[in-house]
Design an enzyme around this catalytic site. Structure first.
Site, mmCIF file in Angstrom:
data_model
loop_
_atom_site.group_PDB
_atom_site.id
_atom_site.type_symbol
_atom_site.label_atom_id
_atom_site.label_comp_id
_atom_site.label_asym_id
_atom_site.label_seq_id
_atom_site.Cartn_x
_atom_site.Cartn_y
_atom_site.Cartn_z
ATOM 1 N N LYS A 138 2.275 -20.341 6.403
ATOM 2 C CA LYS A 138 1.501 -19.314 7.118
ATOM 3 C C LYS A 138 1.939 -17.911 6.716
ATOM 4 O O LYS A 138 1.122 -17.054 6.392
ATOM 5 C CB LYS A 138 1.684 -19.481 8.629
ATOM 6 C CG LYS A 138 1.164 -18.289 9.429
ATOM 7 C CD LYS A 138 1.373 -18.461 10.910
ATOM 8 C CE LYS A 138 2.662 -17.950 11.463
ATOM 9 N NZ LYS A 138 2.773 -16.515 11.732
ATOM 10 N N ASN A 139 3.241 -17.668 6.752
ATOM 11 C CA ASN A 139 3.719 -16.298 6.535
ATOM 12 C C ASN A 139 3.540 -15.833 5.093
ATOM 13 O O ASN A 139 3.490 -14.639 4.830
ATOM 14 C CB ASN A 139 5.172 -16.160 6.994
ATOM 15 C CG ASN A 139 5.282 -16.196 8.511
ATOM 16 O OD1 ASN A 139 4.277 -16.107 9.213
ATOM 17 N ND2 ASN A 139 6.501 -16.351 9.016
ATOM 18 N N ARG A 197 8.824 -5.249 18.578
ATOM 19 C CA ARG A 197 8.401 -5.306 17.189
ATOM 20 C C ARG A 197 7.856 -3.975 16.648
ATOM 21 O O ARG A 197 6.676 -3.850 16.317
ATOM 22 C CB ARG A 197 7.399 -6.440 16.982
ATOM 23 C CG ARG A 197 7.958 -7.771 17.469
ATOM 24 C CD ARG A 197 7.074 -8.928 17.180
ATOM 25 N NE ARG A 197 7.208 -9.400 15.803
ATOM 26 C CZ ARG A 197 6.608 -10.492 15.343
ATOM 27 N NH1 ARG A 197 5.842 -11.193 16.128
ATOM 28 N NH2 ARG A 197 6.780 -10.872 14.107
ATOM 29 N N PRO A 198 8.729 -2.978 16.518
ATOM 30 C CA PRO A 198 8.286 -1.686 15.972
ATOM 31 C C PRO A 198 7.964 -1.773 14.476
ATOM 32 O O PRO A 198 8.243 -2.799 13.832
ATOM 33 C CB PRO A 198 9.497 -0.787 16.201
ATOM 34 C CG PRO A 198 10.655 -1.700 16.313
ATOM 35 C CD PRO A 198 10.154 -3.018 16.838
ATOM 36 N N VAL A 199 7.392 -0.684 13.931
ATOM 37 C CA VAL A 199 7.066 -0.649 12.499
ATOM 38 C C VAL A 199 7.711 0.563 11.822
ATOM 39 O O VAL A 199 7.266 1.028 10.782
ATOM 40 C CB VAL A 199 5.532 -0.651 12.252
ATOM 41 C CG1 VAL A 199 4.926 -2.002 12.593
ATOM 42 C CG2 VAL A 199 4.840 0.467 13.015
ATOM 43 N N ASP A 200 8.785 1.079 12.422
ATOM 44 C CA ASP A 200 9.421 2.287 11.898
ATOM 45 C C ASP A 200 9.912 2.124 10.463
ATOM 46 O O ASP A 200 9.853 3.063 9.664
ATOM 47 C CB ASP A 200 10.582 2.708 12.827
ATOM 48 C CG ASP A 200 11.579 1.590 13.051
ATOM 49 O OD1 ASP A 200 11.136 0.449 13.343
ATOM 50 O OD2 ASP A 200 12.791 1.824 12.928
ATOM 51 N N LEU A 201 10.378 0.939 10.106
ATOM 52 C CA LEU A 201 10.905 0.755 8.746
ATOM 53 C C LEU A 201 9.780 0.794 7.712
ATOM 54 O O LEU A 201 9.950 1.296 6.604
ATOM 55 C CB LEU A 201 11.670 -0.574 8.642
ATOM 56 C CG LEU A 201 12.875 -0.717 9.575
ATOM 57 C CD1 LEU A 201 13.480 -2.105 9.493
ATOM 58 C CD2 LEU A 201 13.934 0.333 9.235
ATOM 59 N N ASP A 248 12.336 -18.752 13.694
ATOM 60 C CA ASP A 248 11.106 -19.511 13.950
ATOM 61 C C ASP A 248 11.368 -20.997 14.220
ATOM 62 O O ASP A 248 10.469 -21.703 14.665
ATOM 63 C CB ASP A 248 10.139 -19.365 12.763
ATOM 64 C CG ASP A 248 9.502 -17.980 12.702
ATOM 65 O OD1 ASP A 248 9.606 -17.230 13.695
ATOM 66 O OD2 ASP A 248 8.899 -17.646 11.671
ATOM 67 N N VAL A 267 17.502 -12.177 16.350
ATOM 68 C CA VAL A 267 16.446 -11.487 15.591
ATOM 69 C C VAL A 267 15.428 -10.815 16.517
ATOM 70 O O VAL A 267 15.053 -9.659 16.309
ATOM 71 C CB VAL A 267 15.747 -12.457 14.607
ATOM 72 C CG1 VAL A 267 14.646 -11.740 13.835
ATOM 73 C CG2 VAL A 267 16.752 -13.064 13.632
ATOM 74 N N ARG A 275 -2.519 -20.773 16.022
ATOM 75 C CA ARG A 275 -2.305 -19.630 15.142
ATOM 76 C C ARG A 275 -1.484 -20.036 13.929
ATOM 77 O O ARG A 275 -1.679 -19.509 12.847
ATOM 78 C CB ARG A 275 -1.507 -18.534 15.867
ATOM 79 C CG ARG A 275 -2.234 -17.849 16.965
ATOM 80 C CD ARG A 275 -1.397 -16.731 17.494
ATOM 81 N NE ARG A 275 -1.244 -15.716 16.444
ATOM 82 C CZ ARG A 275 -1.002 -14.440 16.655
ATOM 83 N NH1 ARG A 275 -0.863 -14.013 17.890
ATOM 84 N NH2 ARG A 275 -0.882 -13.595 15.675
#
Ligand code: UD1
Length: 457
Positions: free
Chosen positions: A44-45, A143-147, A331, A353, A423
């Protein structure tokens, strides 16, 4: 071969936050040993991010071994709304981004599928502008997206977040992103992938330090390389990308899903069964196999791409800590907790994580497990037996953990929250049925189960 276009308007249940919207449940009569062979689907990933990477190329990209998942369908919808042609042909997707011209991804889709945000790097690299709604948090954490954002800024993009939209564009007269040396504060899988995609078409060399080493990152790199990208070091902490002007058509097959394989290993182990799994890449499963062997589960490599799990004489307790690859994968933590719930002795699980990924513990307790949570640590006191009950999955892997537990529990387990399961697992119930599990998908009314309100933690 007649293909099927993925349509931007095709409707799917809201799989992000509303399991209640999906009224079907899984009913499992536990205690049946499993037997036979299970075919592991494509990862999936990998599939999601490779679909995004197809945006980098103005020619046909054939991606094989794509699993049948709600998330893949949804990613296809994101691409079609950007003006990309996406066609399903059996297990392959043919993606053509020749006419891709829309830089703004749709809010409703991106907020339902975090991985679609990772397309920001590819959109920016191709069009010089990208407008991505922030994906927001989800059941397992903020789950930020700063990176992602800081990396794109280091490559010369102007990035501003306004009204929940991440607006990125190139500076002044720049036609391309500029190669840069980027250090990631933590080895984020998504940020590594976003920046790797962006760098393939950048001007000059990009070096990603402290990059994620997950097999799906390597798969993405190999896909990009098959289109003519120049990438070295994927799978290590330093990835070097020499930008090229243009990428070309490819035909690429994605790797088997190590998380699905890990889930089937747990299913075999908890039911004391003998099952064969293929195709797999055993090295991708190394930490999972090592911990399973440690608790006493015999696992054999039957062929280069085939594993056999066999019944254990006793399942022993152990401790695990989830970590970025090659550490134990977060996971697989939830299904592993199901196994430890019936181990002999006390186990300790430290989820490092994500900040909120132990919500399955309270549902496992409804099945008779004895698990206490303190912060991000679960203390699991092994019990001799689980007993069936109505339970609900609160996220994708939590739902999988309940299926694994239900296979071993005495009597009937009814699991709600299948929109999460669908999903990320390609027909899990059918694959388990083929292995001899007594499992069926029913409407909630048909199942007639009484579900307790969702417990807070
Ligand atoms: C990917 C996987 C997910 C897996 C996770 C960790 C996909 C589609 N999903 O998610 O199944 O569980 O890797 O192996 O591939 N973080 C930040 N800032 C950022 C990015 C991440 O603080 O900009 C934090 C996250 O909040 C999290 C940690 O870093 O606590 C790891 O996240 P990351 O590796 O980015 O996970 P994803 O790529 O979202």
């Amino acid at each position: 071969m007649e293909g099927r276009l993925i349509n931007s308007s095709s409707s799917l249940p809201d799989t992000k936050s509303a399991p209640e919207a999906d009224s079907s449940v899984l009913q499992i009569w536990g205690g049946q040993p499993l037997r036979g062979h299970v075919k592991i689907s494509g990862a999936k990933n990998s599939a999601l991010v490779i679909m995004a990477a197809a945006l980098l190329c103005p020619e046909d990209c054939r991606i094989r071994n794509v699993p049948l998942l709600a998330d893949v369908e949804r990613m296809g919808q994101v691409l079609t709304t950007l003006g990309v042609r996406v066609e399903r042909q059996d297990d392959a997707l043919v993606i053509n981004a020749k006419d891709f011209s829309t830089s703004k991804a749709p809010y409703e889709l991106v907020t339902q599928l975090r991985a679609s945000f990772f397309a920001i790097g590819a959109i920016l690299a191709r069009l010089g502008i990208a407008q991505m709604p922030l994906p927001g948090g989800c059941a397992i954490g903020a789950r930020p997206v700063d990176l992602h954002v800081r990396g794109l800024q280091a490559m010369g993009a102007e990035v501003q977040i306004e009204h929940g939209i991440c607006n990125a564009h190139l500076h002044g007269n720049n036609r391309r992103l500029q190669g840069a040396k980027i250090y990631l504060d933590s080895p984020s899988v998504g940020a590594t992938e976003t920046l790797m995609m962006a760098a393939t078409l950048a001007d000059g060399e990009t070096v990603l330090e402290n990059a994620a080493r997950e097999p799906e990152v390597v798969d993405l790199a190999n896909f990009c390389i098959s289109m003519g990208a120049k990438i070295q070091g994927a799978g290590t902490s330093t990835i070097t990308i020499q930008g090229v002007e243009k990428l070309h058509s490819t035909d690429y097959s994605i790797i088997p899903d190590r998380i699905e394989a890990g889930t089937f290993l747990m299913a075999g182990a908890i039911t004391g069964s003998e099952i064969l799994l293929s195709p797999v890449v055993p090295e991708h499963l190394f930490p999972v196999i090592a911990k399973l062997r440690e608790v006493g589960i015999p696992i054999f490599q039957e062929a280069a791409d085939c594993l056999r799990v066999a019944p254990a004489s006793v399942i022993k307790a152990t401790n695990i800590e989830t970590l970025p690859h090659p550490g134990f994968p977060t996971d697989v933590q939830a299904p592993f907790m199901s196994l430890l719930a019936i181990a002999e002795g006390d186990s300790l699980i430290n989820e490092t994580v994500f900040e909120n990924r132990l919500r399955h513990a309270s549902e496992l307790n409804r099945l008779g497990a004895d698990i206490r949570i303190k912060g991000n640590v679960a203390f699991v006191r092994g019990v001799p037996m689980l007993s069936g009950a109505p339970v609900r999955g609160t996220d994708l892997r939590a739902a999988a953990a309940l299926v694994v537990a239900g296979l071993a529990a005495s009597g009937k387990t009814t699991i709600k929250g299948l929109s999460f399961l669908d999903r990320g697992y390609d027909r899990l119930d059918l694959k388990l049925q083929q292995l001899g599990a007594k499992i069926q998908r029913l409407s909630e009314a048909e199942a007639g189960a009484d579900f307790a309100p969702l417990s807070e933690n």
